[in-house]
Design a protein around this motif. Structure first.
Motif, PDB file in Angstrom:
ATOM      1  N   ARG A 132      -0.685  -3.723   5.861  1.00 33.97           N
ATOM      2  CA  ARG A 132       0.132  -2.543   5.572  1.00 33.97           C
ATOM      3  C   ARG A 132       1.599  -2.803   5.907  1.00 33.97           C
ATOM      4  NH1 ARG A 132      -0.566   2.689   4.726  1.00 33.97           N
ATOM      5  NH2 ARG A 132      -2.829   2.541   4.997  1.00 33.97           N
ATOM      6  N   ARG A 133       1.859  -3.387   7.068  1.00 37.01           N
ATOM      7  CA  ARG A 133       3.241  -3.660   7.482  1.00 37.01           C
ATOM      8  C   ARG A 133       3.910  -4.658   6.543  1.00 37.01           C
ATOM      9  NH1 ARG A 133       2.169  -5.213  12.200  1.00 37.01           N
ATOM     10  NH2 ARG A 133       2.339  -7.468  11.977  1.00 37.01           N
ATOM     11  N   ALA A 136       4.692  -3.087   3.164  1.00 40.87           N
ATOM     12  CA  ALA A 136       5.835  -2.172   3.291  1.00 40.87           C
ATOM     13  C   ALA A 136       7.139  -2.960   3.339  1.00 40.87           C
ATOM     14  CB  ALA A 136       5.686  -1.310   4.540  1.00 40.87           C
ATOM     15  N   ASN A 137       7.122  -4.086   4.055  1.00 43.33           N
ATOM     16  CA  ASN A 137       8.320  -4.935   4.132  1.00 43.33           C
ATOM     17  C   ASN A 137       8.671  -5.541   2.775  1.00 43.33           C
ATOM     18  OD1 ASN A 137       8.610  -4.451   6.863  1.00 43.33           O
ATOM     19  ND2 ASN A 137       7.510  -6.294   7.488  1.00 43.33           N
ATOM     20  N   PRO A 141       5.529   0.867  -2.311  1.00 43.75           N
ATOM     21  CA  PRO A 141       5.449   2.269  -1.876  1.00 43.75           C
ATOM     22  C   PRO A 141       4.153   2.552  -1.113  1.00 43.75           C
ATOM     23  CG  PRO A 141       6.151   2.147  -4.165  1.00 43.75           C
ATOM     24  CD  PRO A 141       5.706   0.760  -3.772  1.00 43.75           C
ATOM     25  N   GLU A 142       4.222   3.486  -0.170  1.00 40.81           N
ATOM     26  CA  GLU A 142       3.079   3.777   0.697  1.00 40.81           C
ATOM     27  C   GLU A 142       1.844   4.203  -0.097  1.00 40.81           C
ATOM     28  OE1 GLU A 142       1.877   6.515   4.601  1.00 40.81           O
ATOM     29  OE2 GLU A 142       3.840   6.724   3.639  1.00 40.81           O
ATOM     30  N   ILE A 143       2.047   5.001  -1.141  1.00 39.17           N
ATOM     31  CA  ILE A 143       0.899   5.484  -1.915  1.00 39.17           C
ATOM     32  C   ILE A 143       0.154   4.324  -2.571  1.00 39.17           C
ATOM     33  CG2 ILE A 143       2.274   5.866  -4.035  1.00 39.17           C
ATOM     34  CD1 ILE A 143       0.503   8.353  -4.514  1.00 39.17           C
ATOM     35  N   LYS A 144       0.879   3.281  -2.974  1.00 42.27           N
ATOM     36  CA  LYS A 144       0.247   2.117  -3.601  1.00 42.27           C
ATOM     37  C   LYS A 144      -0.403   1.222  -2.539  1.00 42.27           C
ATOM     38  CE  LYS A 144       3.151   2.187  -7.701  1.00 42.27           C
ATOM     39  NZ  LYS A 144       4.071   1.455  -8.593  1.00 42.27           N
ATOM     40  N   ILE A 145       0.196   1.184  -1.356  1.00 43.61           N
ATOM     41  CA  ILE A 145      -0.414   0.436  -0.245  1.00 43.61           C
ATOM     42  C   ILE A 145      -1.765   1.059   0.108  1.00 43.61           C
ATOM     43  CG2 ILE A 145      -0.217  -0.197   2.181  1.00 43.61           C
ATOM     44  CD1 ILE A 145       2.804  -0.337   1.809  1.00 43.61           C
ATOM     45  N   ASN A 146      -1.786   2.391   0.202  1.00 47.99           N
ATOM     46  CA  ASN A 146      -3.031   3.091   0.536  1.00 47.99           C
ATOM     47  C   ASN A 146      -4.114   2.813  -0.501  1.00 47.99           C
ATOM     48  OD1 ASN A 146      -1.865   4.221   2.801  1.00 47.99           O
ATOM     49  ND2 ASN A 146      -1.268   6.102   1.769  1.00 47.99           N
TER      50      ASN A 146
END
Length: 266
Positions: A132-133, A136-137, A141-146
């Motif tokens: 996740r980190r 993000a770096n 986008p967070e929604i795609k990471i999730n």
């Protein structure tokens, strides 16, 4: 207005052409630009034409640079932007390149994130928190990471943590049971596994020792300590030995057993 008097293909790059205006080299263009603007010998070019052609050729050069960067592996949009910025392309050109790459599906942050998770989750080298980190770096986008991490379910996380833990335990057999447990938990944490996964994984990791093995481990460690503290005697020697062995994770019962037996032998 200047006139194209010569067009010559470049020797080192046959997809680019040198343009001569009034018998003097003026600039080079990509083959696509040559065709799009119908650049032929004898054609006149206004200042506006020159500006448009050269600007679009800059876009093509930046585009090809991005494609080459992508040829090694998938990249996020942020990674490509950073790459082009290092090449000193202006943001106005980078924005156009990124838009074109997105339209052509060369850039897809969701697919990039899914591939990234699959690669490192399958290798078992990184847990979800690290993934996740890192994503993000990379600007995902967070929604795609999730959405990407949803494929890395808890069952697989536990299985990966157990596999990593057993590998670490096998490589560190000389540690006391308590110290090995602490280091296992710390190692899995640094790999990016959350506390609840680590807790579940510890039940499947072979780190516990029977008393005889723990005793042999303590004796081997104690022999090293004896050489270190040989200049001390009596209470001071015993105190330092006890403290050192306790810091190594051995129980006070086993430590005292060793100290008593060692004193008898001495």
């Amino acid at each position: 207005m200047p006139v194209i008097t010569k067009i010559a293909v470049q020797k080192k790059n046959q997809s680019r052409y040198n343009i001569f205006l009034d018998h003097v080299y003026a600039f080079a263009v990509d083959e696509d630009i040559l065709i799009k603007y119908q650049l032929t010998k004898g054609k006149e070019l206004s200042e506006q034409d020159l500006t448009r052609v050269q600007h679009e050729d800059e876009i093509r050069k930046a585009y090809h640079s991005a494609i080459q960067f992508l040829s090694y592996r998938m990249r996020s949009a942020l990674e490509i932007r950073a790459h082009l910025q290092k090449k000193e392309w202006p943001d106005s050109i980078i924005d156009v390149v990124l838009q074109e790459l997105t339209i052509q599906k060369y850039i897809d942050d969701l697919e990039f994130a899914k591939a990234y998770v699959r690669t490192y989750a399958n290798s078992g080298k990184k847990g979800p928190l690290v993934l996740r980190r890192e994503l993000a770096n990379k600007g995902v986008p967070e929604i795609k990471i999730n959405e990407a991490l949803a494929e890395y379910n808890k069952e697989k996380q536990v299985a990966d943590a157990i596999r990593l833990g057993n590998k670490y335990a096998a490589q560190n057999k000389k540690l006391s049971e308590r110290m090995l447990k602490q280091k296992l938990e710390y190692t899995l944490s640094t790999k990016g596994f959350p506390p609840e996964i680590i807790l579940a994984a510890m039940d499947g990791i072979n780190y516990e020792k029977d008393e005889s093995l723990e005793w042999e481990t303590l004796k081997a460690e104690a022999e090293k300590m004896k050489r270190r503290y040989k200049k001390y005697t009596g209470y001071e020697y015993r105190r330092r030995m006890q403290q050192a062995l306790f810091r190594k994770g051995f129980t006070i019962e086993l430590i005292n057993r060793f100290m008593d037996e060692d004193a008898e032998e001495g």
